[in-house]
Design a protein around this motif. Structure first.
Motif, mmCIF file in Angstrom:
data_model
loop_
_atom_site.group_PDB
_atom_site.id
_atom_site.type_symbol
_atom_site.label_atom_id
_atom_site.label_comp_id
_atom_site.label_asym_id
_atom_site.label_seq_id
_atom_site.Cartn_x
_atom_site.Cartn_y
_atom_site.Cartn_z
ATOM 1 N N VAL A 191 0.834 -1.205 0.000
ATOM 2 C CA VAL A 191 0.000 0.000 0.000
ATOM 3 C C VAL A 191 0.866 1.251 0.000
ATOM 4 O O VAL A 191 0.614 2.216 -0.735
ATOM 5 C CB VAL A 191 -0.951 -0.004 1.218
ATOM 6 N N ALA A 192 1.906 1.256 0.833
ATOM 7 C CA ALA A 192 2.731 2.457 0.986
ATOM 8 C C ALA A 192 3.688 2.678 -0.183
ATOM 9 O O ALA A 192 3.953 3.828 -0.556
ATOM 10 C CB ALA A 192 3.523 2.383 2.294
ATOM 11 N N GLU A 193 4.201 1.601 -0.768
ATOM 12 C CA GLU A 193 5.254 1.731 -1.771
ATOM 13 C C GLU A 193 4.887 1.164 -3.140
ATOM 14 O O GLU A 193 5.596 1.406 -4.120
ATOM 15 C CB GLU A 193 6.531 1.037 -1.278
ATOM 16 N N GLY A 194 3.796 0.408 -3.214
ATOM 17 C CA GLY A 194 3.409 -0.190 -4.482
ATOM 18 C C GLY A 194 4.189 -1.464 -4.757
ATOM 19 O O GLY A 194 5.148 -1.799 -4.051
ATOM 20 N N PRO A 195 3.795 -2.192 -5.802
ATOM 21 C CA PRO A 195 4.491 -3.437 -6.138
ATOM 22 C C PRO A 195 5.903 -3.159 -6.628
ATOM 23 O O PRO A 195 6.187 -2.076 -7.152
ATOM 24 C CB PRO A 195 3.628 -4.031 -7.264
ATOM 25 N N PRO A 196 6.790 -4.119 -6.469
ATOM 26 C CA PRO A 196 8.181 -3.906 -6.891
ATOM 27 C C PRO A 196 8.319 -3.868 -8.407
ATOM 28 O O PRO A 196 7.551 -4.497 -9.136
ATOM 29 C CB PRO A 196 8.914 -5.117 -6.303
ATOM 30 N N GLY A 197 9.301 -3.113 -8.867
ATOM 31 C CA GLY A 197 9.610 -3.098 -10.293
ATOM 32 C C GLY A 197 10.545 -4.239 -10.645
ATOM 33 O O GLY A 197 10.670 -5.214 -9.904
ATOM 34 N N GLN A 198 11.217 -4.115 -11.765
ATOM 35 C CA GLN A 198 12.142 -5.160 -12.188
ATOM 36 C C GLN A 198 13.370 -5.159 -11.287
ATOM 37 O O GLN A 198 13.960 -4.117 -11.014
ATOM 38 C CB GLN A 198 12.567 -4.928 -13.636
ATOM 39 N N LEU A 199 13.735 -6.336 -10.794
ATOM 40 C CA LEU A 199 14.870 -6.481 -9.888
ATOM 41 C C LEU A 199 16.080 -7.004 -10.656
ATOM 42 O O LEU A 199 15.975 -7.895 -11.488
ATOM 43 C CB LEU A 199 14.531 -7.434 -8.742
ATOM 44 N N THR A 200 17.244 -6.442 -10.343
ATOM 45 C CA THR A 200 18.490 -6.875 -10.973
ATOM 46 C C THR A 200 19.080 -8.058 -10.205
ATOM 47 O O THR A 200 18.619 -8.411 -9.108
ATOM 48 C CB THR A 200 19.501 -5.725 -10.991
ATOM 49 N N THR A 201 20.114 -8.639 -10.782
ATOM 50 C CA THR A 201 20.809 -9.733 -10.095
ATOM 51 C C THR A 201 21.399 -9.263 -8.773
ATOM 52 O O THR A 201 21.336 -9.980 -7.769
ATOM 53 C CB THR A 201 21.925 -10.296 -10.996
ATOM 54 N N SER A 202 21.944 -8.050 -8.748
ATOM 55 C CA SER A 202 22.489 -7.506 -7.501
ATOM 56 C C SER A 202 21.405 -7.337 -6.453
ATOM 57 O O SER A 202 21.623 -7.630 -5.265
ATOM 58 C CB SER A 202 23.165 -6.154 -7.779
ATOM 59 N N ASN A 203 20.234 -6.854 -6.875
ATOM 60 C CA ASN A 203 19.122 -6.734 -5.932
ATOM 61 C C ASN A 203 18.775 -8.080 -5.316
ATOM 62 O O ASN A 203 18.620 -8.202 -4.084
ATOM 63 C CB ASN A 203 17.882 -6.193 -6.643
ATOM 64 N N LEU A 204 18.658 -9.093 -6.139
ATOM 65 C CA LEU A 204 18.280 -10.420 -5.649
ATOM 66 C C LEU A 204 19.340 -10.994 -4.714
ATOM 67 O O LEU A 204 19.012 -11.627 -3.705
ATOM 68 C CB LEU A 204 18.041 -11.358 -6.825
ATOM 69 N N LEU A 205 20.616 -10.773 -5.037
ATOM 70 C CA LEU A 205 21.689 -11.250 -4.158
ATOM 71 C C LEU A 205 21.635 -10.547 -2.811
ATOM 72 O O LEU A 205 21.831 -11.167 -1.757
ATOM 73 C CB LEU A 205 23.048 -11.031 -4.827
ATOM 74 N N GLY A 206 21.386 -9.238 -2.830
ATOM 75 C CA GLY A 206 21.286 -8.497 -1.580
ATOM 76 C C GLY A 206 20.131 -8.972 -0.732
ATOM 77 O O GLY A 206 20.271 -9.185 0.477
ATOM 78 N N TYR A 207 18.968 -9.149 -1.356
ATOM 79 C CA TYR A 207 17.813 -9.652 -0.620
ATOM 80 C C TYR A 207 18.076 -11.054 -0.064
ATOM 81 O O TYR A 207 17.711 -11.369 1.068
ATOM 82 C CB TYR A 207 16.589 -9.696 -1.535
#
Length: 321
Positions: A191-207
Protein backbone atom coordinates in the motif's frame (compact mmCIF):
# COMPACT_ATOMS: atom_id res chain seq x y z
CA UNK A 1 29.22 -23.07 27.78
CA UNK A 2 28.08 -19.50 28.52
CA UNK A 3 31.00 -18.06 26.57
CA UNK A 4 30.09 -20.16 23.53
CA UNK A 5 26.45 -19.10 23.76
CA UNK A 6 27.45 -15.45 24.05
CA UNK A 7 29.78 -15.73 21.06
CA UNK A 8 27.08 -17.42 18.97
CA UNK A 9 24.44 -14.87 19.97
CA UNK A 10 26.82 -11.99 19.19
CA UNK A 11 26.91 -13.19 15.58
CA UNK A 12 23.33 -11.92 15.17
CA UNK A 13 23.95 -8.17 15.77
CA UNK A 14 27.24 -8.49 13.89
CA UNK A 15 25.28 -9.71 10.85
CA UNK A 16 22.76 -6.89 11.32
CA UNK A 17 25.68 -4.48 11.25
CA UNK A 18 26.36 -5.49 7.64
CA UNK A 19 22.85 -4.46 6.59
CA UNK A 20 23.65 -0.82 5.81
CA UNK A 21 26.37 -1.50 3.27
CA UNK A 22 24.38 -4.30 1.62
CA UNK A 23 21.37 -1.97 1.41
CA UNK A 24 23.29 0.93 -0.09
CA UNK A 25 25.34 -1.18 -2.50
CA UNK A 26 22.92 -3.88 -3.66
CA UNK A 27 19.29 -2.93 -3.03
CA UNK A 28 17.02 -0.56 -4.98
CA UNK A 29 16.41 2.83 -3.40
CA UNK A 30 13.17 3.95 -1.82
CA UNK A 31 11.66 0.55 -0.95
CA UNK A 32 12.47 0.02 2.74
CA UNK A 33 9.13 -1.46 3.83
CA UNK A 34 9.04 -3.88 0.92
CA UNK A 35 12.63 -4.86 1.71
CA UNK A 36 11.59 -5.44 5.34
CA UNK A 37 8.68 -7.66 4.29
CA UNK A 38 10.81 -9.61 1.84
CA UNK A 39 13.47 -10.10 4.44
CA UNK A 40 11.03 -11.69 6.88
CA UNK A 41 8.37 -13.51 4.85
CA UNK A 42 10.38 -15.63 2.38
CA UNK A 43 12.81 -16.65 5.13
CA UNK A 44 9.94 -17.64 7.42
CA UNK A 45 8.12 -19.58 4.69
CA UNK A 46 11.33 -21.36 3.72
CA UNK A 47 11.85 -22.45 7.35
CA UNK A 48 8.27 -23.74 7.52
CA UNK A 49 8.71 -25.62 4.25
CA UNK A 50 11.92 -27.30 5.44
CA UNK A 51 10.87 -28.09 9.02
CA UNK A 52 7.15 -28.71 8.30
CA UNK A 53 6.34 -27.73 11.88
CA UNK A 54 3.49 -25.37 12.80
CA UNK A 55 2.58 -23.87 16.18
CA UNK A 56 0.10 -25.66 18.41
CA UNK A 57 -2.37 -24.34 20.95
CA UNK A 58 -1.54 -20.95 22.43
CA UNK A 59 1.60 -20.70 20.31
CA UNK A 60 -0.50 -19.63 17.33
CA UNK A 61 -1.44 -16.30 18.90
CA UNK A 62 1.88 -15.99 20.72
CA UNK A 63 3.77 -16.36 17.44
CA UNK A 64 1.62 -13.63 15.90
CA UNK A 65 2.25 -11.31 18.86
CA UNK A 66 6.00 -11.96 18.82
CA UNK A 67 6.18 -11.67 15.03
CA UNK A 68 4.40 -8.31 15.19
CA UNK A 69 6.58 -6.95 17.99
CA UNK A 70 9.94 -8.24 16.76
CA UNK A 71 9.34 -7.69 13.04
CA UNK A 72 6.10 -6.05 11.85
CA UNK A 73 5.73 -3.15 14.29
CA UNK A 74 9.48 -2.84 14.88
CA UNK A 75 10.40 -2.58 11.20
CA UNK A 76 7.59 -0.12 10.47
CA UNK A 77 8.79 2.26 13.16
CA UNK A 78 12.43 1.64 12.28
CA UNK A 79 12.03 2.77 8.70
CA UNK A 80 9.86 5.72 9.63
CA UNK A 81 12.73 6.85 11.84
CA UNK A 82 15.27 6.09 9.10
CA UNK A 83 13.46 8.38 6.65
CA UNK A 84 12.99 11.26 9.10
CA UNK A 85 16.25 11.15 11.08
CA UNK A 86 19.95 10.91 10.23
CA UNK A 87 21.28 7.40 10.75
CA UNK A 88 23.43 8.43 13.70
CA UNK A 89 20.47 9.91 15.59
CA UNK A 90 18.32 6.84 14.92
CA UNK A 91 21.11 4.49 16.07
CA UNK A 92 21.68 6.49 19.26
CA UNK A 93 17.97 6.48 20.14
CA UNK A 94 17.80 2.77 19.37
CA UNK A 95 20.59 2.19 21.87
CA UNK A 96 18.14 2.90 24.71
CA UNK A 97 16.71 -0.60 24.19
CA UNK A 98 18.75 -2.18 27.03
CA UNK A 99 17.23 0.36 29.43
CA UNK A 100 13.73 -0.54 28.29
CA UNK A 101 14.42 -4.28 28.52
CA UNK A 102 15.74 -3.95 32.08
CA UNK A 103 12.68 -1.96 33.16
CA UNK A 104 10.34 -4.51 31.58
CA UNK A 105 12.29 -7.44 33.04
CA UNK A 106 11.77 -5.99 36.51
CA UNK A 107 8.04 -5.83 35.92
CA UNK A 108 7.36 -8.95 33.84
CA UNK A 109 10.14 -11.31 34.93
CA UNK A 110 10.80 -10.17 38.49
CA UNK A 111 14.50 -9.55 37.71
CA UNK A 112 16.13 -6.56 39.36
CA UNK A 113 18.80 -4.95 37.21
CA UNK A 114 20.85 -3.06 39.79
CA UNK A 115 22.86 0.15 39.38
CA UNK A 116 25.79 -1.52 37.58
CA UNK A 117 23.62 -2.64 34.67
CA UNK A 118 21.98 0.76 34.36
CA UNK A 119 25.39 2.42 34.39
CA UNK A 120 26.52 0.06 31.62
CA UNK A 121 23.38 0.87 29.62
CA UNK A 122 23.97 4.63 29.81
CA UNK A 123 27.62 4.08 28.93
CA UNK A 124 26.54 2.04 25.90
CA UNK A 125 24.27 4.86 24.70
CA UNK A 126 27.15 7.30 25.07
CA UNK A 127 29.50 4.98 23.19
CA UNK A 128 27.09 4.58 20.27
CA UNK A 129 26.62 8.37 20.17
CA UNK A 130 30.39 8.87 19.90
CA UNK A 131 30.55 6.25 17.16
CA UNK A 132 27.82 7.49 14.85
CA UNK A 133 26.38 10.85 15.92
CA UNK A 134 27.06 13.90 13.79
CA UNK A 135 27.18 17.19 15.70
CA UNK A 136 25.13 18.93 13.01
CA UNK A 137 22.35 16.33 12.92
CA UNK A 138 18.79 17.61 12.60
CA UNK A 139 16.03 16.40 14.91
CA UNK A 140 12.45 15.55 14.03
CA UNK A 141 9.74 14.88 16.63
CA UNK A 142 7.95 12.22 14.56
CA UNK A 143 11.24 10.48 13.78
CA UNK A 144 12.31 10.49 17.42
CA UNK A 145 8.94 9.09 18.47
CA UNK A 146 9.19 6.36 15.84
CA UNK A 147 12.74 5.41 16.91
CA UNK A 148 11.67 5.16 20.55
CA UNK A 149 8.55 3.18 19.63
CA UNK A 150 10.63 0.76 17.57
CA UNK A 151 13.04 0.20 20.45
CA UNK A 152 10.07 -0.33 22.79
CA UNK A 153 8.43 -2.82 20.41
CA UNK A 154 11.48 -5.07 20.10
CA UNK A 155 12.24 -4.74 23.81
CA UNK A 156 8.76 -6.02 24.69
CA UNK A 157 9.12 -8.82 22.14
CA UNK A 158 12.48 -9.90 23.56
CA UNK A 159 11.21 -9.94 27.15
CA UNK A 160 8.14 -11.96 26.12
CA UNK A 161 10.40 -14.47 24.37
CA UNK A 162 12.12 -15.05 27.72
CA UNK A 163 8.87 -15.05 29.70
CA UNK A 164 7.02 -17.49 27.44
CA UNK A 165 10.03 -19.66 26.70
CA UNK A 166 10.86 -21.52 23.52
CA UNK A 167 8.54 -24.47 22.74
CA UNK A 168 10.55 -25.94 19.89
CA UNK A 169 13.90 -25.74 18.08
CA UNK A 170 15.37 -22.24 17.66
CA UNK A 171 15.11 -22.34 13.85
CA UNK A 172 11.44 -23.32 13.93
CA UNK A 173 10.69 -20.70 16.58
CA UNK A 174 12.33 -17.99 14.47
CA UNK A 175 10.47 -19.23 11.39
CA UNK A 176 7.08 -18.80 13.07
CA UNK A 177 7.86 -15.21 13.99
CA UNK A 178 9.44 -14.32 10.64
CA UNK A 179 6.36 -15.61 8.84
CA UNK A 180 3.92 -13.77 11.09
CA UNK A 181 5.90 -10.54 10.88
CA UNK A 182 6.26 -10.81 7.11
CA UNK A 183 2.53 -11.41 6.62
CA UNK A 184 1.80 -8.27 8.65
CA UNK A 185 4.41 -6.20 6.79
CA UNK A 186 3.67 -7.16 3.20
CA UNK A 187 0.26 -5.42 2.79
CA UNK A 188 1.61 -2.30 4.49
CA UNK A 189 4.56 -2.25 2.11
CA UNK A 190 2.41 -2.78 -0.99
CA UNK A 191 0.00 0.00 0.00
CA UNK A 192 2.73 2.46 0.99
CA UNK A 193 5.25 1.73 -1.77
CA UNK A 194 3.41 -0.19 -4.48
CA UNK A 195 4.49 -3.44 -6.14
CA UNK A 196 8.18 -3.91 -6.89
CA UNK A 197 9.61 -3.10 -10.29
CA UNK A 198 12.14 -5.16 -12.19
CA UNK A 199 14.87 -6.48 -9.89
CA UNK A 200 18.49 -6.88 -10.97
CA UNK A 201 20.81 -9.73 -10.10
CA UNK A 202 22.49 -7.51 -7.50
CA UNK A 203 19.12 -6.73 -5.93
CA UNK A 204 18.28 -10.42 -5.65
CA UNK A 205 21.69 -11.25 -4.16
CA UNK A 206 21.29 -8.50 -1.58
CA UNK A 207 17.81 -9.65 -0.62
CA UNK A 208 18.99 -13.27 -0.43
CA UNK A 209 21.87 -12.42 1.89
CA UNK A 210 19.77 -10.32 4.23
CA UNK A 211 16.93 -12.84 4.34
CA UNK A 212 19.21 -15.77 5.15
CA UNK A 213 22.13 -14.31 7.12
CA UNK A 214 20.36 -11.25 8.54
CA UNK A 215 17.00 -12.98 8.89
CA UNK A 216 16.72 -16.71 9.54
CA UNK A 217 20.28 -17.28 10.80
CA UNK A 218 20.60 -14.12 12.89
CA UNK A 219 17.20 -14.38 14.58
CA UNK A 220 17.60 -18.10 15.27
CA UNK A 221 20.80 -17.32 17.18
CA UNK A 222 19.23 -14.26 18.84
CA UNK A 223 16.12 -16.02 20.19
CA UNK A 224 18.22 -19.00 21.29
CA UNK A 225 20.43 -16.62 23.24
CA UNK A 226 17.48 -14.90 24.92
CA UNK A 227 15.93 -18.13 26.19
CA UNK A 228 19.31 -19.44 27.40
CA UNK A 229 20.96 -16.28 28.77
CA UNK A 230 18.08 -13.92 29.49
CA UNK A 231 16.88 -10.82 27.67
CA UNK A 232 18.78 -8.41 29.96
CA UNK A 233 22.17 -9.81 28.99
CA UNK A 234 21.44 -10.45 25.33
CA UNK A 235 19.98 -7.00 24.62
CA UNK A 236 23.36 -5.37 25.30
CA UNK A 237 24.84 -7.40 22.44
CA UNK A 238 22.65 -5.34 20.12
CA UNK A 239 25.08 -2.45 20.67
CA UNK A 240 27.55 -4.39 18.53
CA UNK A 241 25.46 -3.70 15.42
CA UNK A 242 26.37 0.02 15.01
CA UNK A 243 29.92 -0.87 16.03
CA UNK A 244 30.24 -3.39 13.18
CA UNK A 245 28.54 -0.98 10.77
CA UNK A 246 31.05 1.74 11.71
CA UNK A 247 34.00 -0.65 11.26
CA UNK A 248 32.76 -1.60 7.78
CA UNK A 249 32.33 2.07 6.94
CA UNK A 250 35.90 2.83 8.00
CA UNK A 251 37.18 -0.11 5.94
CA UNK A 252 35.41 1.34 2.89
CA UNK A 253 36.74 4.86 3.35
CA UNK A 254 34.64 6.61 5.99
CA UNK A 255 36.57 8.97 8.31
CA UNK A 256 37.65 7.62 11.69
CA UNK A 257 38.94 9.70 14.57
CA UNK A 258 39.51 9.66 18.33
CA UNK A 259 35.79 10.08 19.08
CA UNK A 260 34.88 6.95 17.09
CA UNK A 261 37.70 4.99 18.71
CA UNK A 262 36.60 6.05 22.19
CA UNK A 263 32.98 5.22 21.36
CA UNK A 264 33.86 1.75 20.13
CA UNK A 265 35.90 1.02 23.25
CA UNK A 266 33.10 2.25 25.51
CA UNK A 267 30.55 0.05 23.72
CA UNK A 268 32.79 -3.03 24.02
CA UNK A 269 33.44 -2.27 27.70
CA UNK A 270 29.71 -1.87 28.35
CA UNK A 271 28.82 -5.16 26.65
CA UNK A 272 31.63 -7.04 28.39
CA UNK A 273 30.87 -5.63 31.85
CA UNK A 274 27.25 -6.73 31.71
CA UNK A 275 28.19 -10.31 30.83
CA UNK A 276 30.44 -10.48 33.90
CA UNK A 277 27.66 -9.44 36.29
CA UNK A 278 25.48 -12.03 38.08
CA UNK A 279 22.97 -13.19 35.51
CA UNK A 280 19.61 -12.93 37.25
CA UNK A 281 18.73 -11.22 40.56
CA UNK A 282 15.11 -12.05 41.29
CA UNK A 283 12.91 -9.66 43.26
CA UNK A 284 11.85 -11.29 46.51
CA UNK A 285 8.37 -12.75 46.22
CA UNK A 286 8.26 -12.39 42.43
CA UNK A 287 6.53 -15.15 40.54
CA UNK A 288 9.02 -17.24 38.53
CA UNK A 289 8.65 -17.02 34.79
CA UNK A 290 8.78 -19.87 32.34
CA UNK A 291 11.82 -19.58 30.12
CA UNK A 292 13.15 -23.04 29.31
CA UNK A 293 16.64 -23.26 27.93
CA UNK A 294 15.61 -26.34 26.03
CA UNK A 295 12.53 -26.95 23.92
CA UNK A 296 9.74 -28.49 25.93
CA UNK A 297 8.23 -31.74 24.67
CA UNK A 298 5.68 -30.78 22.08
CA UNK A 299 3.26 -32.35 19.71
CA UNK A 300 4.06 -30.36 16.58
CA UNK A 301 1.62 -30.07 13.76
CA UNK A 302 3.43 -30.95 10.60
CA UNK A 303 2.79 -29.53 7.20
CA UNK A 304 1.97 -32.02 4.46
CA UNK A 305 4.98 -33.98 3.35
CA UNK A 306 4.45 -32.91 -0.23
CA UNK A 307 5.05 -29.25 0.42
CA UNK A 308 5.21 -26.95 -2.55
CA UNK A 309 8.69 -25.66 -3.22
CA UNK A 310 9.14 -21.93 -2.57
CA UNK A 311 10.82 -19.75 -5.14
CA UNK A 312 10.09 -16.32 -3.69
CA UNK A 313 12.92 -13.79 -3.80
CA UNK A 314 14.59 -13.66 -0.43
CA UNK A 315 15.14 -10.25 1.09
CA UNK A 316 15.95 -7.86 3.89
CA UNK A 317 15.93 -4.40 5.23
CA UNK A 318 18.25 -1.97 6.85
CA UNK A 319 18.32 -3.02 10.48
CA UNK A 320 19.51 -0.73 13.20
CA UNK A 321 19.75 -3.24 15.97
Amino acid sequence: MKARLLAATAIAPSLWGTTYIVTTELLPEGRPLLAAALRALPAGLAVLAVTRTLPTGSWWWRSIVLGALNFGVFFSFLFTAAYRLPGGVAATIGAVQPLIVMALATRLLGERAGPARYAAAFAGIGGVALLVLDGGARLDAVGIGAALSGAMSMAIGNVLVQRWGRPTRPLVFAGWQLTAGGVLLLPIALVAEGPPGQLTTSNLLGYAYLATAGGAVAYTLWFRGITALGARNVTFLGLLSPTVATAIGVATGDPFGPAQLAGGLVVLASVTAVQLLPSRRRIEGARPHAAPDRPQPAQPTTCPARATSLTVPTAMTRVNT
